[in-house]
Design a protein around this motif. Structure first.
Motif, PDB file in Angstrom:
ATOM      1  N   TYR A   1       0.810  -1.194   0.056  1.00 45.53           N
ATOM      2  CA  TYR A   1      -0.108   0.011   0.047  1.00 45.53           C
ATOM      3  C   TYR A   1       0.860   1.343  -0.136  1.00 45.53           C
ATOM      4  O   TYR A   1       1.884   1.288   0.590  1.00 45.53           O
ATOM      5  CB  TYR A   1      -0.831  -0.278   1.229  1.00 45.53           C
ATOM      6  CG  TYR A   1      -1.346   1.273   1.819  1.00 45.53           C
ATOM      7  CD1 TYR A   1      -0.961   1.719   2.872  1.00 45.53           C
ATOM      8  CD2 TYR A   1      -2.360   2.105   0.877  1.00 45.53           C
ATOM      9  CE1 TYR A   1      -1.290   2.875   3.341  1.00 45.53           C
ATOM     10  CE2 TYR A   1      -2.834   3.063   1.450  1.00 45.53           C
ATOM     11  CZ  TYR A   1      -2.420   3.740   2.833  1.00 45.53           C
ATOM     12  OH  TYR A   1      -2.855   4.768   3.120  1.00 45.53           O
TER      13      TYR A   1
ATOM     14  N   ALA B   1       3.472   2.656   2.526  1.00 41.42           N
ATOM     15  CA  ALA B   1       3.212   2.502   3.714  1.00 41.42           C
ATOM     16  C   ALA B   1       3.118   1.494   4.713  1.00 41.42           C
ATOM     17  O   ALA B   1       3.140   1.217   5.778  1.00 41.42           O
ATOM     18  CB  ALA B   1       1.820   3.419   4.069  1.00 41.42           C
ATOM     19  N   ASP B   2       2.806   0.557   3.772  1.00 39.67           N
ATOM     20  CA  ASP B   2       2.627  -0.907   4.485  1.00 39.67           C
ATOM     21  C   ASP B   2       3.044  -1.987   3.007  1.00 39.67           C
ATOM     22  O   ASP B   2       2.434  -2.044   2.225  1.00 39.67           O
ATOM     23  CB  ASP B   2       1.235  -1.099   4.966  1.00 39.67           C
ATOM     24  CG  ASP B   2       1.116  -2.488   5.447  1.00 39.67           C
ATOM     25  OD1 ASP B   2       2.186  -3.467   5.408  1.00 39.67           O
ATOM     26  OD2 ASP B   2       0.160  -2.754   6.303  1.00 39.67           O
TER      27      ASP B   2
ATOM     28  N   SER C   1       3.971  -5.166   3.930  1.00 41.97           N
ATOM     29  CA  SER C   1       3.883  -6.414   4.839  1.00 41.97           C
ATOM     30  C   SER C   1       3.515  -7.523   3.971  1.00 41.97           C
ATOM     31  O   SER C   1       3.582  -8.725   4.326  1.00 41.97           O
ATOM     32  CB  SER C   1       3.056  -6.253   6.075  1.00 41.97           C
ATOM     33  OG  SER C   1       1.754  -6.185   5.647  1.00 41.97           O
TER      34      SER C   1
END
Lengths: 111, 113
Positions: B48, B55-56, B58
């Protein structure tokens, strides 16, 4: 990670009947939910959304119900049409930036 | 208005090759997402972006996967040393961020032979 799942993988309905597609989510902190429709070869298409401060929201021929107590979401389609045949996904927003999707329910509308 | 555009729509590559998948989001959408979808399954989160920064990330399965969004608009998903298990539809979505719906493109179908 968190999971969003659907109770019925396939749903067959007669044209003109109402359809109900169910979804369970696992993260009690999720506060925003979306239903998507996906036709073959296409990306998911937004249908309707609901925030956790609501328990019902209506659109055109569609209604989403949210039960936070049991972490359950449903999509009701009124007067189902052949064009509604598709795979339907629910998604929940986790940690404000990540949407988790269930595995989908295939809706077959019989003419 | 124009929706999310992904190119190519289909990509066939040989195992071990490098591929780039491109996403043009809806103009004005600050948030951009990459998802991967295998047959019969729901989209799986990869990464994202909010603006230019990831931002992410993962959801990226390993360090062979990398994505960029240098100017806060177009994004490229890069896969090095492709493996057959990377075969899937890669979906891009954009949104206004936060509690607003994702708008998806039609995806890139990647086949690794």
């Amino acid at each position: 990670g968190e999971s969003v799942g659907l109770h019925l993988p396939t749903l067959s309905v007669q044209e003109g009947d109402n359809s109900i597609i169910n979804c369970a989510y696992s993260n009690s902190a999720s506060d925003y939910f979306i239903w998507y429709k996906q036709e073959s070869g296409k990306g998911p298409q937004f249908i309707i959304d609901i925030r956790s401060n609501m328990d019902k929201r209506q659109g055109q021929r569609v209604t989403v119900l949210l039960n936070k107590t049991v972490k359950h979401l449903s999509l009701q389609i009124a007067a189902t049409q052949p064009g509604d045949s598709a795979v339907y996904f629910c998604a929940d927003l986790y940690n404000f930036n990540k949407f988790y999707f269930g595995s989908g329910t295939k809706l077959n509308v019989k003419p | 208005g124009a929706g999310v555009s992904q190119t190519p729509s289909n990509k066939v590559t040989e195992k071990g090759k490098y591929v780039e998948l491109r996403c043009d989001p809806i103009s004005g959408h600050t948030a951009l997402y990459w998802y991967r979808q295998s047959l019969g399954q729901g989209p799986e989160f990869l990464i994202y972006f909010q603006g230019t920064g990831a931002a992410d990330d993962s959801g990226l399965p390993n360090d062979r996967f990398f994505a960029v969004r240098p100017e806060g608009s177009v994004s490229t998903l890069k896969i090095q040393r492709t493996e057959r298990g990377d075969s899937a539809v890669y979906l891009c979505a954009s949104s206004l961020g936060g509690r607003s719906p994702l708008h998806f493109g039609n995806g890139t179908r990647l086949t690794v032979t």
